[in-house]
Design an enzyme around this catalytic site. Structure first.
Site, PDB file in Angstrom:
ATOM      1  N   SER A  63       0.789  -1.233   0.000  1.00  0.00           N
ATOM      2  CA  SER A  63       0.000   0.000   0.000  1.00  0.00           C
ATOM      3  C   SER A  63       0.818   1.279   0.000  1.00  0.00           C
ATOM      4  O   SER A  63       0.255   2.381  -0.069  1.00  0.00           O
ATOM      5  CB  SER A  63      -0.947   0.018   1.200  1.00  0.00           C
ATOM      6  N   LYS A  66      -0.015   3.759  -2.628  1.00  0.00           N
ATOM      7  CA  LYS A  66      -1.014   4.832  -2.510  1.00  0.00           C
ATOM      8  C   LYS A  66      -0.392   6.219  -2.427  1.00  0.00           C
ATOM      9  O   LYS A  66      -1.096   7.226  -2.581  1.00  0.00           O
ATOM     10  CB  LYS A  66      -1.925   4.573  -1.311  1.00  0.00           C
ATOM     11  N   SER A 127      -5.852   3.203   4.863  1.00  0.00           N
ATOM     12  CA  SER A 127      -5.282   2.455   3.740  1.00  0.00           C
ATOM     13  C   SER A 127      -6.367   1.709   2.978  1.00  0.00           C
ATOM     14  O   SER A 127      -6.182   0.568   2.531  1.00  0.00           O
ATOM     15  CB  SER A 127      -4.208   1.465   4.214  1.00  0.00           C
TER      16      SER A 127
END
Length: 430
Positions: A63, A66, A127
């Site tokens: 993640s 992101k 997240s």
């Protein structure tokens, strides 16, 4: 009498003692490591690399992906393509993804009203993977087109060895028929720790407001919808407790089976900001907060062992080019100087006087490597780059580094007609 005899011995002992302390510090600074597959750290402002442990090999980033998605969202807002309060339609794909067990998410329901700000906060704080997908679809029409934009952005930053196949960082095994064309079932996003640091540096520099989101500890997502969610930041360095660290205000966690426990962090302290990267903290099985423990060590290492120091002074002559030939002048040469003092990040075991100085002349101002009179004082004729001879870490991106303008140190008047004739005559017999 006895005191006079003892003083030199005491002095010698003290000198040896302090030398040993310096030796310990140098050894610690030179051999520091993190218990992770990769670690990296830079000064956010200058891009100076403070630490590099296998930081150039692409690895799973989960993640942390992101941060790239966040950059493109913030850039779209800056360009007024979207707005914070704009409503985001939720696709069947995003809705279904938001309910997959064991994935980090907030529940999305088609027909409910969610703003860009709602989804952006959930993507950074919680997240939320489905929120990354919904934002990608809003900006680009589809996640696949958005991935192309992510790749284009990385190319602009001279990142060439990354593999980006989705906006969230999930493994393809969770995406079903929505996988990026040409990719395999178990493929994931890959980047080197260096590249992660580059993305984080651009994100913080270009959009510092992202830190206002990344430092949110807890918040209710979409409180006015049918299914609000309580969000809690995965970054435990923000919370009171054994992992809390003052000055930490971001940035993004990431975890998958392939990537392991990852974290790109940032801390601001004593007027400086450091960016750190930990990829796959190896003690995760024994300590669920291993990535933050390693980040804490890495941040302390940078803050305690690296300091910014003046290594040259304004008006100082560069060692590799102290003067320049002058054509048609009353003097044959003009002395050169560095216009401003140069500061460098110096590690505790490095000698700040052992410098590598490289002068680059602006050839458009010269004729056969000489400047034509008249020459004015403080006339810029090039640049001087300065680095530590012992420093092999360099800077995170091309074009970064410590430089100052190279200027003339005095003026040289143009020779009159008789002087020019005499110069030509003497040159014939030189």
């Amino acid at each position: 009498m006895n005191k006079k005899k003892r003083f030199p011995l005491v002095l010698v002992v003290l000198v040896i003692f302090f030398q040993s302390l310096i030796g310990i510090t140098a050894h610690a600074a030179d051999e520091f490591s993190v218990n992770a597959n990769a670690g990296y750290a830079i000064d956010a402002d200058s891009g100076k690399v403070f630490f590099n442990q296998d930081g150039d090999t692409p690895k799973g980033i989960a993640s942390i992906t992101k941060t790239i998605t966040a950059y493109l969202v913030l850039d779209a807002i800056k360009q007024q393509k979207i707005s914070w309060e704009q409503e985001v339609p939720i696709s069947e794909y995003a809705e279904k993804l938001s309910t997959v067990p064991d994935l980090s998410n907030v529940t999305l329901v088609r027909g409910q009203k969610y703003t860009v700000k709602d989804l952006f906060e959930a993507m950074i704080v919680q997240s939320a993977n489905a929120c990354a997908v919904a934002l990608a679809e809003l900006i680009a029409g589809s996640e696949h087109t958005f991935v192309n934009q992510m790749r284009e952005q990385l190319t602009k930053w001279d990142i060439k060895d990354a593999t980006i196949i989705n906006a969230s960082g999930l493994s393809n095994v969770y995406l079903g028929e929505h996988v990026y064309p040409g990719t395999q079932e178990n493929d994931e996003n890959l980047m080197s720790a260096r590249d992660v640091a580059i993305v984080a540096q651009h994100l913080i520099k270009d959009f510092p407001e992202v830190l206002e989101t990344s430092k949110i500890t807890e918040k209710t997502f979409a409180p006015n919808t049918s299914q609000p969610d309580e969000m809690k930041n995965w970054n435990v360095m923000l919370f009171d407790g054994p992992n809390y660290k003052e000055g930490v205000d971001g940035l993004k966690t990431g975890t998958t089976d392939l990537a392991g426990a990852c974290f790109v962090g940032t801390i601001q302290k004593d007027g400086r900001r450091v960016i750190t990267v930990i990829l796959n903290a190896l003690n995760q099985d024994n300590d669920e907060n291993a990535r933050f423990a390693e980040t804490n060590k890495l941040m302390d290492y940078c803050l305690n062992n690296w300091s910014q120091q003046d290594v040259t002074a304004a008006g100082q002559s560069p060692t590799d080019k102290k003067s320049l030939k002058v054509t048609e002048g009353k003097q044959k040469t003009v002395s050169l100087a560095m216009e401003k003092p140069v500061k460098l990040w110096v590690r505790s075991d490095m000698d700040p006087t052992n410098l590598t100085i490289k002068t680059t002349l602006d050839q458009s101002l010269l004729d056969n490597n000489a400047i034509i009179a008249p020459v004015h004082k403080n006339e810029k004729i090039g640049t001087v780059s300065v680095s530590l001879a012992q420093d092999t870490l360099g800077y995170v991106q091309k074009g970064e580094g410590a430089t100052t303008d190279l200027v003339t140190n005095n003026e040289v008047e143009k020779a009159n007609t008789f002087e020019l004739i005499w110069q030509k005559i003497t040159s014939l017999f030189a």
